[in-house]
Design an enzyme around this catalytic site. Structure first.
Site, PDB file in Angstrom:
ATOM      1  N   ARG A 186       0.847  -1.184   0.000  1.00  0.00           N
ATOM      2  CA  ARG A 186       0.000   0.000   0.000  1.00  0.00           C
ATOM      3  C   ARG A 186       0.891   1.246   0.000  1.00  0.00           C
ATOM      4  O   ARG A 186       1.942   1.281   0.663  1.00  0.00           O
ATOM      5  CB  ARG A 186      -0.889   0.052   1.241  1.00  0.00           C
ATOM      6  CG  ARG A 186      -2.117  -0.854   1.200  1.00  0.00           C
ATOM      7  CD  ARG A 186      -3.151  -0.399   0.164  1.00  0.00           C
ATOM      8  NE  ARG A 186      -4.336  -1.223   0.185  1.00  0.00           N
ATOM      9  CZ  ARG A 186      -4.521  -2.331  -0.546  1.00  0.00           C
ATOM     10  NH1 ARG A 186      -3.584  -2.741  -1.386  1.00  0.00           N
ATOM     11  NH2 ARG A 186      -5.648  -3.006  -0.468  1.00  0.00           N
ATOM     12  N   GLU A 206      -2.876   7.594  -4.007  1.00  0.00           N
ATOM     13  CA  GLU A 206      -3.459   6.934  -5.167  1.00  0.00           C
ATOM     14  C   GLU A 206      -4.856   7.486  -5.489  1.00  0.00           C
ATOM     15  O   GLU A 206      -5.644   7.673  -4.557  1.00  0.00           O
ATOM     16  CB  GLU A 206      -3.570   5.436  -4.800  1.00  0.00           C
ATOM     17  CG  GLU A 206      -3.389   4.512  -5.938  1.00  0.00           C
ATOM     18  CD  GLU A 206      -3.259   3.075  -5.451  1.00  0.00           C
ATOM     19  OE1 GLU A 206      -2.280   2.752  -4.756  1.00  0.00           O
ATOM     20  OE2 GLU A 206      -4.149   2.286  -5.760  1.00  0.00           O
ATOM     21  N   HIS A 221      -1.438  -0.007  -9.755  1.00  0.00           N
ATOM     22  CA  HIS A 221      -2.067  -0.939  -8.788  1.00  0.00           C
ATOM     23  C   HIS A 221      -2.634  -2.182  -9.500  1.00  0.00           C
ATOM     24  O   HIS A 221      -3.838  -2.417  -9.500  1.00  0.00           O
ATOM     25  CB  HIS A 221      -3.166  -0.229  -7.974  1.00  0.00           C
ATOM     26  CG  HIS A 221      -3.433  -0.908  -6.654  1.00  0.00           C
ATOM     27  ND1 HIS A 221      -3.850  -0.240  -5.527  1.00  0.00           N
ATOM     28  CD2 HIS A 221      -3.351  -2.227  -6.292  1.00  0.00           C
ATOM     29  CE1 HIS A 221      -4.021  -1.100  -4.529  1.00  0.00           C
ATOM     30  NE2 HIS A 221      -3.720  -2.315  -4.973  1.00  0.00           N
TER      31      HIS A 221
HETATM   32  C1  DGY Z   1      -5.665  -6.040  -2.317  1.00  0.00           C
HETATM   33  O1  DGY Z   1      -6.463  -6.983  -2.398  1.00  0.00           O
HETATM   34  O2  DGY Z   1      -5.408  -5.493  -1.263  1.00  0.00           O
HETATM   35  C2  DGY Z   1      -5.030  -5.615  -3.571  1.00  0.00           C
HETATM   36  O3  DGY Z   1      -4.247  -4.495  -3.401  1.00  0.00           O
HETATM   37  C3  DGY Z   1      -6.073  -5.377  -4.616  1.00  0.00           C
HETATM   38  O4  DGY Z   1      -5.448  -5.244  -5.834  1.00  0.00           O
END
Ligand code: DGY
Length: 321
Positions: A240, A269, A287
């Site tokens: 993230r 983002e 992403h």
């Molecule tokens: C998640 O499932 O957390 C992923 O980042 C989605 O792409």
């Protein structure tokens, strides 16, 4: 009376089918673009179960807008930093996520970013697409090999382990920093050594982030941490964005404190720090960690299975701890 289920973003039809087969009648958003916040607050009114995407902020305001009958929020993602879990807990609302089904897809992207940034693949592709003249040369566009280099994994959960496996197959040795212990069998198979955070930063040739995003990991990688990394090392983030202080990363790249970065996720983002955009030493992708058709189907189906379980007063398969 079936439970009122609101699916707040467009999910693969495989997920909706699971809900319908179970006799539920989901009210599902069908547009590719996300609902406006106002619309979202309106749509969730009276819902007993919400099936949400990571682009939706599930906070106290949204939970209150849904109302006291809300039983669960089933996120179609393994990460759930879009959800205020404490606010859900306080209201007795169960939260579920989708672990497992996106492990391989995300680890593939982590490995792809490692290879892309160390071997300058995106930069090379830009040369060709720009129709810039080029010629094979002994010293042309040399990168860094990964064989016999050290991968430092931050967060040795399922995705960290799957990334380590792939990196080991490329000849890398593995060190990791993790709050939890990993299975000794897996550690032996990978030859992985658990180290302190600072040791990981100082030793790794590639640092790859795989921990969850929360208050304790916010800006885990900042100025001080980049200063501790090798000048020849690369940072990979498929977890993230907010785990990395993006401005500190730009500064570290500018000051040549590290050699490059491969990023699938961004602090704000979908905005990307302008300081990253024109740098050849970073690889930027939007992403895509779980972005395969079969993975997205599996994520939607798992979230739907959780919703069905909750609608039938059963334990969900993958509740968030
Ligand atoms: C998640 O499932 O957390 C992923 O980042 C989605 O792409």
């Amino acid at each position: 009376m079936t439970a009122r289920i609101v699916v707040t973003g467009k999910i693969p039809s495989a997920g909706l089918q699971v809900l319908r087969k179970a006799g539920l009648d989901p009210q599902a958003w069908s547009q590719d673009t996300a609902m406006s916040r106002q619309e979202l607050l309106q749509q969730v009114k009276g819902a007993e179960i919400l099936v949400t995407l990571l682009t939706e902020k599930v906070d106290g305001e949204l939970l209150d807008a849904a109302g006291p009958q809300l039983k669960a929020v089933c996120n179609v993602a393994v990460g759930y930093n879009n959800i205020d879990v404490a606010a859900c807990k306080a209201r007795g609302v169960t939260v579920t996520n989708t672990p497992g089904v996106l492990t391989d897809a995300t680890a593939d992207i982590a490995l792809a970013l490692i290879l892309m940034v160390t071997r300058r693949l995106a930069e090379g592709e830009r040369v060709i697409r720009a129709k810039t003249s080029w010629q094979w040369g002994m010293h042309y566009m040399l990168g860094t090999g990964v064989t016999n280099r050290i991968l430092g994994v931050i967060g040795m959960g399922a995705i960290g382990i799957a990334t380590a496996r792939r990196a080991k197959a490329c000849g890398m040795s593995i060190i990791y920093y993790s709050r939890s212990e990993i299975d000794t069998k897996i550690a032996t198979e990978l030859g992985a050594k658990k180290v302190l955070f600072d040791e990981l930063l100082a030793t790794s040739d590639v640092v790859s982030i795989h921990c969850p995003s929360n208050d304790s990991t916010h800006h885990l990688m900042g100025k001080a941490q980049f200063e501790k990394m090798k000048k020849t090392a690369f940072l990979i983030n498929t977890a993230r964005g907010p785990i990395v202080d993006e401005q500190a990363l730009v500064d570290a790249l500018r000051n040549q404190e590290i050699a490059g970065a491969g990023l699938d996720v961004f602090e704000f983002e979908p905005k990307v720090n302008a300081g990253l955009l024109d740098r050849d030493d970073v690889v930027l992708i939007p992403h895509l960690g779980s972005a395969t058709t079969e993975t997205r189907d599996a994520m939607a189906m798992l979230a739907a299975d959780n919703a069905v379980a909750i609608a039938n007063d059963r334990k969900p398969l993958t509740p968030v701890a």
